[in-house]
Write an enzyme that holds these catalytic residues in place. Structure first.
Site, PDB file in Angstrom:
ATOM      1  N   PRO A  31       0.829  -1.219   0.000  1.00  5.39           N
ATOM      2  CG  PRO A  31      -0.770  -1.570   1.658  1.00  5.39           C
ATOM      3  CD  PRO A  31       0.538  -2.092   1.152  1.00  5.39           C
ATOM      4  N   GLY A  66       2.195   3.799  -4.977  1.00  5.40           N
ATOM      5  CA  GLY A  66       1.920   4.594  -6.176  1.00  5.40           C
ATOM      6  C   GLY A  66       1.221   3.857  -7.290  1.00  5.40           C
ATOM      7  CD  GLU A 107      13.278   2.630  24.801  1.00  2.97           C
ATOM      8  OE1 GLU A 107      13.962   2.422  23.783  1.00  2.97           O
ATOM      9  OE2 GLU A 107      12.136   2.151  24.955  1.00  2.97           O
ATOM     10  CG  HIS A 124      15.992  -1.588  23.077  1.00  5.72           C
ATOM     11  ND1 HIS A 124      15.879  -2.866  22.573  1.00  5.72           N
ATOM     12  CD2 HIS A 124      14.817  -1.328  23.726  1.00  5.72           C
ATOM     13  CE1 HIS A 124      14.693  -3.359  22.909  1.00  5.72           C
ATOM     14  NE2 HIS A 124      14.039  -2.451  23.618  1.00  5.72           N
ATOM     15  CG  ASP A 158      11.105  -4.703  22.687  1.00  9.96           C
ATOM     16  OD1 ASP A 158      10.856  -4.011  21.683  1.00  9.96           O
ATOM     17  OD2 ASP A 158      11.527  -4.239  23.760  1.00  9.96           O
TER      18      ASP A 158
END
Length: 684
Positions: free
Chosen positions: A263, A266, A485, A488, A559
């Site tokens: 999707p 174009g 965070e 990560h 995650d």
């Protein structure tokens, strides 16, 4: 002079006939509708002038008789009631009749009677009581004289008011007809070619026709990137413009072109460009336009569409979202419920390649679910060509940015190539959304031009969602999010094949309490090591919670979901597990969409579960080891994140240092340079 006479004799255009002659859609004239309602109300008033009377009971009626306020009464046999006409002096002087004071001609009130004889008997009895009471008060009064005072005229009305009855018999049917008319009009929607204006044209096609004079503004110049798809689409247009060039050698023009892709890439835009470039009629409609609540309408619309197209050949028919009617037949568990859709598909198959010829008619269609289409629709002779419209690469994204910033006021620091690098995996629609969001953000900040920060904020908003600055988060939760965070960021920084880090934030966005932005490498093939590194980096957040707090939370739901799906795909689809072997249970044809059983045995399913568990746990343990080796650095990173709430690549680099594999590559380059220098010295 003739023109003047013609205008004199011209009938008023109540139903929009002039618009119809001009090629516009006829419109319902509401002014005429209001006139008809007014006439109806006037008719009701004249046919039934007593509709506004006030009903009284026996007590109130007796009071009027006792006060000698009644001038006359009229018995209406049809309604079984008595209409009461009051005297003028009673209307003018007594406040009791204030409500009906303006109704001088009367009647003003009415009394329901079931039996006229009983009414007369009761009335005479009440008059006698009134007379006796007055005589008891004044013995000089004479009963016969008093009786004249209480008497009033009475006549009987036996006429039938047919006008009122006819109107109220017609009104329900008129209401039903109007409701049906407007329902069919709304169901028909914005019907285009052959839509008609009544129920008998419901089987007509709804396709909108475009030609060189239709004002279509989209051309191939407005389509950035997609060079391969544009080349084939331009060739289709050339087929229709210069057919002899291709048929002189005996070749045939392709009958159908199917645009397939994710999707927003174009596909519909390419079709609009064809409509703008082609000098032939272009019929555009959606697959859902064939679907209707009535049986046989879809097939009828297909026949009407191709009939009109053949009359105007050469031409192009474009069906957007063809999977609405092109889904494989007999796939659903309730296949009998899909007979109408299947009959529409059967008619489409017949029209595309049946006994009849469709010379000069090219069918274009678009879908993002080609795997569920019927195989008969995809065979050669129907859709001869399948054009894959994929997500744009770096250079194509830069071109797409260039198209969408044409009408934007940009600042001097805007670099389209930089934004193209920051948006991997974005479709053309996503990029258009980025440009629009950047303009809105700049306008919200009362800026005179759109700057680089506005584009970056737009990218963040589209990826992560809107910032929730007002969210109430406790200090303990905020600390957990910061370490999550940071985990990560650290694990992805230390791994060779993990995506490079761009930014880390603990400001809640959308549903996420924190987020880390990465810049994934654009590659067509992915190896086992690359997938494992990505899984390990994804599990870095939960590993950080265990390493630094000794307990885990529910914050790693997303995650875990991503890791579980990726591990399952590695083993079941890609055949990347040594024990399961080089076997793939993925069905790209979609033929097993409604299969009730798995394509492997229970023993294999148990082995798959074990291997998925081992793969995820080994990646998790690897993330834990990396965090333990960099314990102090991760703490500094988390504290900096708590202080600033947002940190960037430079901040991570200052704390964690250069990425290890880059140092190793740098050492190898230095050693290779030394060896090459020694060889050159020895040679000299």
């Amino acid at each position: 002079m003739a023109e003047t006479d013609q205008n004199k004799n011209k009938i008023p255009d109540f139903f929009g006939q002039d618009n119809k002659k001009k090629g516009n859609k006829p419109k319902f004239n509401w002014a005429l509708f209001y006139v008809l309602i007014t006439i109806l109300l006037i008719g009701v008033y004249f046919f039934y002038p007593n509709a506004s009377l006030i009903e009284v009971d026996d007590v109130e009626f007796n009071r009027m008789v006792e006060n000698q306020d009644i001038d006359r009464v009229e018995f209406v046999k049809k309604d079984s009631r008595i209409n009461i006409f009051l005297k003028k002096d009673a209307l003018e002087n007594k406040p009791t009749y204030e409500k009906v004071k303006d109704n001088v001609n009367g009647p003003q009130y009415y009394l329901i009677v079931t039996d006229l004889q009983v009414y007369n008997e009761n009335l005479q009895e009440f008059k006698k009581q009134c007379i006796q009471e007055r005589i008891s008060q004044d013995s000089t009064l004479v009963a016969t004289d008093l009786l004249k005072e209480y008497n009033f005229a009475m006549k009987q009305d036996n006429t039938q008011r047919w006008g009122f009855e006819v109107i109220f018999w017609i009104l329900p049917f008129a209401f039903i007809i109007m409701l049906y008319y407007f329902s069919m009009r709304s169901m028909r929607g914005s019907a285009g070619m052959g839509g008609g204006s009544n129920i008998f044209n419901i089987g007509k096609s709804r396709a909108q026709e475009f030609d060189g004079n239709s004002g279509q503004l989209v051309t191939f110049k407005d389509v950035a990137g997609l060079e391969g798809a544009k080349f084939e689409i331009e060739e289709v247009v050339d087929f229709l413009k210069n057919p002899q060039r291709y048929t002189v050698l005996g070749g045939k023009i392709p009958k159908g072109v199917l645009l397939v892709g994710p999707p927003g890439t174009g596909k519909t835009l390419l079709a609009k460009a064809v409509a703008g470039e082609a000098k032939v009629p272009f019929f555009s409609l959606s697959g859902s336009d064939f679907v209707e609540m009535f049986v046989g309408v879809g097939a009828s619309r297909v026949r009407d569409l191709f009939k009109t197209a053949k009359e105007k050949a050469p031409c192009i028919i474009f069906i957007d979202e063809i999977d609405a009617i092109g889904r494989a037949r007999g796939k659903g568990a309730l296949s009998n419920a899909n007979d109408e859709r299947e009959s529409t598909l059967n008619q489409l198959l017949t029209e595309m390649d049946g006994f009849g010829t469709n010379a000069g008619v090219i069918i274009m269609a678009a879908t993002n679910r080609a795997d569920i289409l019927d195989r008969a629709l995809l065979r050669a002779g129907r859709f001869d060509r399948q054009i894959h419209v994929e997500l744009p690469n770096l250079n194509e994204r830069k071109e797409i940015f260039g198209v969408h910033v044409r009408n934007l006021k940009l600042g001097s620091d805007v670099d389209l190539e930089f934004f193209a690098k920051q948006t991997p995996g974005f479709s053309g629609a996503d990029i258009a959304n980025v440009c629009n969001e950047a303009a809105l953000i700049a306008a919200r900040g009362n800026k005179n031009a759109i700057e680089k920060d506005d584009f970056l904020a737009a990218v963040d908003r589209i990826i992560g969602g809107l910032e929730r600055r007002g969210s109430v988060i406790s200090p303990e939760e905020k600390k957990t999010i910061a370490y999550h965070e940071s985990g990560h960021a650290c694990v992805s920084w230390m791994l060779r094949y993990a995506s490079p880090l761009v930014k880390v934030t603990i400001v809640p966005r959308g549903k996420a309490l924190g987020a880390a932005w990465y810049l994934p490498e654009e590659r067509q093939l992915t190896t086992y090591d690359q997938l494992v590194d990505e899984m390990t980096a994804t599990l870095g957040g939960r590993a950080a919670e265990e390493v630094f707090f000794g307990k885990i939370s529910t914050g790693a739901l997303n995650d875990l979901e991503r890791v579980s799906k990726q591990a399952y795909a590695m083993i079941v689809y890609y055949g990347l597990d040594e024990k399961i072997g080089n076997v793939s249970y993925y069905d790209s044809t979609g033929q097993q969409e409604y299969a009730m059983t798995k394509p492997y045995s229970e023993k294999t399913a148990q082995e798959i579960d074990e291997r998925v568990h081992q793969l995820i746990e080994s990646s998790y343990q690897r993330a834990v080891n990396i965090l333990k080796d960099n314990y102090t650095k991760v703490e500094k990173l988390a504290q900096l994140l708590l202080e600033r709430e947002v940190i960037f690549t430079e901040d991570v680099k200052d704390i964690l240092g250069e990425r290890p594999f880059l140092l190793e590559e740098g050492k190898e380059e230095v050693e290779n340079a030394k060896d090459e220098l020694n060889v050159n010295i020895k040679t000299e």
